[in-house]
Design a protein around this motif. Structure first.
Motif, PDB file in Angstrom:
ATOM      1  N   GLY A 102       0.816  -1.210   0.000  1.00 41.87           N
ATOM      2  CA  GLY A 102       0.000   0.000   0.000  1.00 41.87           C
ATOM      3  C   GLY A 102       0.846   1.254   0.000  1.00 41.87           C
ATOM      4  O   GLY A 102       2.046   1.226  -0.247  1.00 41.87           O
TER       5      GLY A 102
ATOM      6  N   ASN B 199      -2.225  -3.387   3.366  1.00 46.18           N
ATOM      7  CA  ASN B 199      -3.119  -4.446   2.889  1.00 46.18           C
ATOM      8  C   ASN B 199      -4.597  -4.044   2.946  1.00 46.18           C
ATOM      9  O   ASN B 199      -5.439  -4.778   3.438  1.00 46.18           O
ATOM     10  N   GLY B 200      -4.891  -2.843   2.457  1.00 45.42           N
ATOM     11  CA  GLY B 200      -6.269  -2.390   2.348  1.00 45.42           C
ATOM     12  C   GLY B 200      -6.829  -1.654   3.547  1.00 45.42           C
ATOM     13  O   GLY B 200      -7.949  -1.166   3.497  1.00 45.42           O
ATOM     14  N   THR B 201      -6.078  -1.571   4.639  1.00 47.50           N
ATOM     15  CA  THR B 201      -6.544  -0.843   5.823  1.00 47.50           C
ATOM     16  C   THR B 201      -5.721   0.426   5.991  1.00 47.50           C
ATOM     17  O   THR B 201      -4.488   0.371   6.035  1.00 47.50           O
TER      18      THR B 201
ATOM     19  N   GLU C  96      -1.310   2.921   4.269  1.00 49.40           N
ATOM     20  CA  GLU C  96      -2.287   1.871   3.982  1.00 49.40           C
ATOM     21  C   GLU C  96      -1.507   0.575   4.030  1.00 49.40           C
ATOM     22  O   GLU C  96      -0.438   0.461   3.431  1.00 49.40           O
TER      23      GLU C  96
END
Length: 184
Positions: free
Chosen positions: A88, A118-120, A116
């Motif tokens: 990310g 892994n998508g968080t 970010e």
């Protein structure tokens, strides 16, 4: 007789130049690399709750200043350190007019995006959150140093009613960066 002499000299120069191991442009590029002015490899690595994130960019100074993988851009009253990794995005603002060796820390609930993973998205959101960078070198337009921090994850984005996870639960450790180009 004079004409014959010049023809022989030209033939000798052509013959000798064909024996060179490097072309003139290649020799000039090699000289530039040997002097430390080009081919700087930039690196970034850190752990997010123990999971390694890393990025290596060869010849980092040759990146486009408007679209790069790892770099630092001078803005009006701050420097924006940015990276785009497989895990990310990562960003940090050095709040200064002049980026020099030293410590740069931000703490508290600024609701400021940092990374970010892994998508968080991870933010400086809780009063116990902080992130600190130490620039150990700023030489020839390249910065190096270390960093670490505590961040809060964004669970659900629904502005202005965003939902955050456990405060300061995301640990950024063992952060280091080397030869990151500064674009002015």
């Amino acid at each position: 007789m004079v004409m014959k002499f010049y023809l022989i000299m030209v033939a000798v120069m052509i013959f000798l130049s064909s024996c060179l191991k490097q072309s003139i442009p290649d020799a000039m590029l090699s000289s530039k690399s040997a002097s430390g002015q080009g081919d700087a490899t930039a690196t970034l690595s850190y752990k997010v709750n123990g999971n390694l994130v890393s990025l290596t960019v060869a010849d980092a100074k040759s990146q486009n200043p408007n679209n790069y993988s790892l770099g630092c851009t001078k803005e009006s009253n701050y420097y924006s350190f940015d990276a785009l990794t497989d895990a990310g995005e990562f960003t940090f603002m050095f709040i200064t007019d002049t980026l020099t060796a030293g410590n740069y820390n931000i703490a508290g609930s600024y609701n400021m995006f940092i990374t970010e993973y892994n998508g968080t998205n991870e933010y400086l959101q809780a009063t116990t959150d902080s992130i600190g960078f130490t620039v150990t070198a700023n030489k020839n337009g390249l910065i190096s140093g270390t960093f670490s921090g505590r961040l809060t994850p964004l669970i659900s984005q629904n502005y202005p009613n965003d939902i955050y996870g456990a405060p300061s639960s995301v640990l950024i450790t063992e952060g280091s960066f080397k030869n990151v180009p500064v674009f002015y």
